[in-house]
Design an enzyme around this catalytic site. Structure first.
Site, PDB file in Angstrom:
ATOM      1  CD  GLU A 166      14.400   0.058 -30.832  1.00 56.03           C
ATOM      2  OE1 GLU A 166      13.675   1.042 -30.601  1.00 56.03           O
ATOM      3  OE2 GLU A 166      14.256  -1.036 -30.275  1.00 56.03           O
TER       4      GLU A 166
ATOM      5  CE  LYS B 263      15.461   0.743 -27.441  1.00 59.13           C
ATOM      6  NZ  LYS B 263      14.422   1.290 -26.562  1.00 59.13           N
TER       7      LYS B 263
HETATM    8  P1  13P Z   1      12.942  -4.127 -24.981  1.00 59.27           P
HETATM    9  O1  13P Z   1      14.062  -3.656 -24.102  1.00 59.27           O
HETATM   10  O2  13P Z   1      11.836  -4.815 -24.235  1.00 59.27           O
HETATM   11  O3  13P Z   1      13.422  -4.864 -26.196  1.00 59.27           O
HETATM   12  O4  13P Z   1      12.213  -2.818 -25.509  1.00 59.27           O
HETATM   13  C1  13P Z   1      12.971  -1.762 -25.933  1.00 59.27           C
HETATM   14  C2  13P Z   1      12.249  -1.072 -27.002  1.00 59.27           C
HETATM   15  O5  13P Z   1      12.013   0.107 -26.918  1.00 59.27           O
HETATM   16  C3  13P Z   1      11.874  -1.853 -28.180  1.00 59.27           C
HETATM   17  O6  13P Z   1      11.528  -0.972 -29.200  1.00 59.27           O
END
Ligand code: 13P
Length: 340
Positions: A175, A217
């Site tokens: 991510e 992500k």
């Molecule tokens: P949000 O969808 O609230 O941005 O959170 C996703 C997430 O896992 C952030 O690390």
């Protein structure tokens, strides 16, 4: 197909996506503060139980990302949460990073920590039922940011995490989140996102990651939240797809967006617009925290008599995002009442 790839593909099965319920202690406290609920261990447990138990939620939710405390907690009838999720066919996952900390010798950039001892932690989490994991790096946009230093140190750490996950039989969700706070343009956002992704895939390749057993992500490419003339739904969909096509290998089975502070409806509409433009080399899905939970949190406000209403609100959000997986969402569906 390897076990890793099978799990990654199950997480992006048609019509489904991931619930991010992995708020750290500090973050869940912020969410609870917003509804005036004290962040006690039992309130956190009760809230997570509410999210994991609506009837039929598994039709739209393929996996749930848990926090360290939550993977060890149980529902009110004593079933450990990972077992409860598995019994519904939902795959348990775990956040394993230890948060974004100040990056040395920068004024305002971050490096995500958590590599020390990670091999042993992954082994324990796998024993507790986790089949996938998440590690989040953050980058901000300004004239001199993100720096090459921030982009490459975070990419290196993400790849080290991903390698340890694959060794442990756990699918790594990588991510790299470019934050959308600020007045930056859509083009600035596209440039920063592309740089973060290019560094990430260079490091993943160098560190021997099999892309087929991973998920990405990312943020969507948006105008800064404080920008004037912010880009609309179609522009965001086009700009996001362009960056992904340039930088994400086709071997990656799925891209599961974070919501990153977008409104619930925008997060759903953007995903829908991208899937309408399909088919793409990867599944395009969601791994939303706030955009899936916000209406449920507001309906619950910490009261047991509101649990059903909160579950209906969550079910509706999950269903609408499920529809956006195939480009079948329409804003009129927002008004649909979910049967009790
Ligand atoms: P949000 O969808 O609230 O941005 O959170 C996703 C997430 O896992 C952030 O690390």
């Amino acid at each position: 197909m390897t076990e890793l790839e099978t799990t990654a593909r199950a997480l992006v099965a048609e019509g489904k996506g991931i619930l991010a319920a992995d708020e750290s202690d500090g973050t869940i406290k912020k969410r609870f503060d917003s509804i005036d609920v004290e962040s006690t261990e039992d309130n956190r447990r009760a809230y997570r139980e509410l999210l994991f138990t609506p009837d039929g939620i598994e039709e739209f939710i393929s996996g749930v990302i848990l926090f360290d405390e939550t993977i060890r907690q149980s529902s009110s009838d004593g079933t450990p949460f990972p077992k409860l999720l598995e019994s519904k066919g939902i795959i348990p996952g775990i956040k394993v990073d230890k948060g974004a900390k100040p990056l040395a010798l920068t004024s305002d950039e971050t490096i995500t920590e958590g590599l020390d001892g990670l091999r042993a932690r992954l082994e324990e989490y796998r024993g507790l039922g986790a089949r996938f994991a998440k590690w989040r790096a953050t980058y901000s946009i300004a004239s001199d940011r993100p720096s090459e230093y921030c982009v490459w140190t975070n990419a290196h750490a993400l790849a080290r995490y991903a390698a340890l996950c694959q060794e442990a039989g756990i699918v790594p969700i990588v991510e790299p989140e470019v934050l959308m706070d600020g007045t930056h343009s859509l083009e600035d956002s596209a440039r920063a996102t592309g740089r973060a992704l290019q560094a990430l895939y260079t490091e993943l390749h160098d560190q021997r990651i099999d892309y087929r057993g991973t998920l990405l992500k990312p943020n969507m490419v948006l105008s800064g939240y404080e920008a004037s003339n912010r880009a609309g739904i179609d522009e965001v969909a086009d700009a996001t797809l362009e960056v992904l096509y340039k930088h994400v290998p086709a071997g990656v089975p799925g891209i599961v967006f974070l919501s990153g502070g977008q409104t619930d409806e925008d997060a759903t509409a953007h995903l829908n617009a991208m899937n309408k433009r399909g088919a793409h080399p990867w599944e395009l899905s969601f791994s939303y925290g706030r955009a899936l939970q916000a209406p449920a949190l507001k309906a619950w406000v910490g009261k047991s008599e509101n649990v059903e209403a909160a579950q209906r609100a969550f079910h509706l959000r999950a269903k609408l995002n499920g529809a956006a997986r195939t480009g079948m969402y329409a804003p009129e569906m927002e008004r649909e009442a979910v049967p009790a």
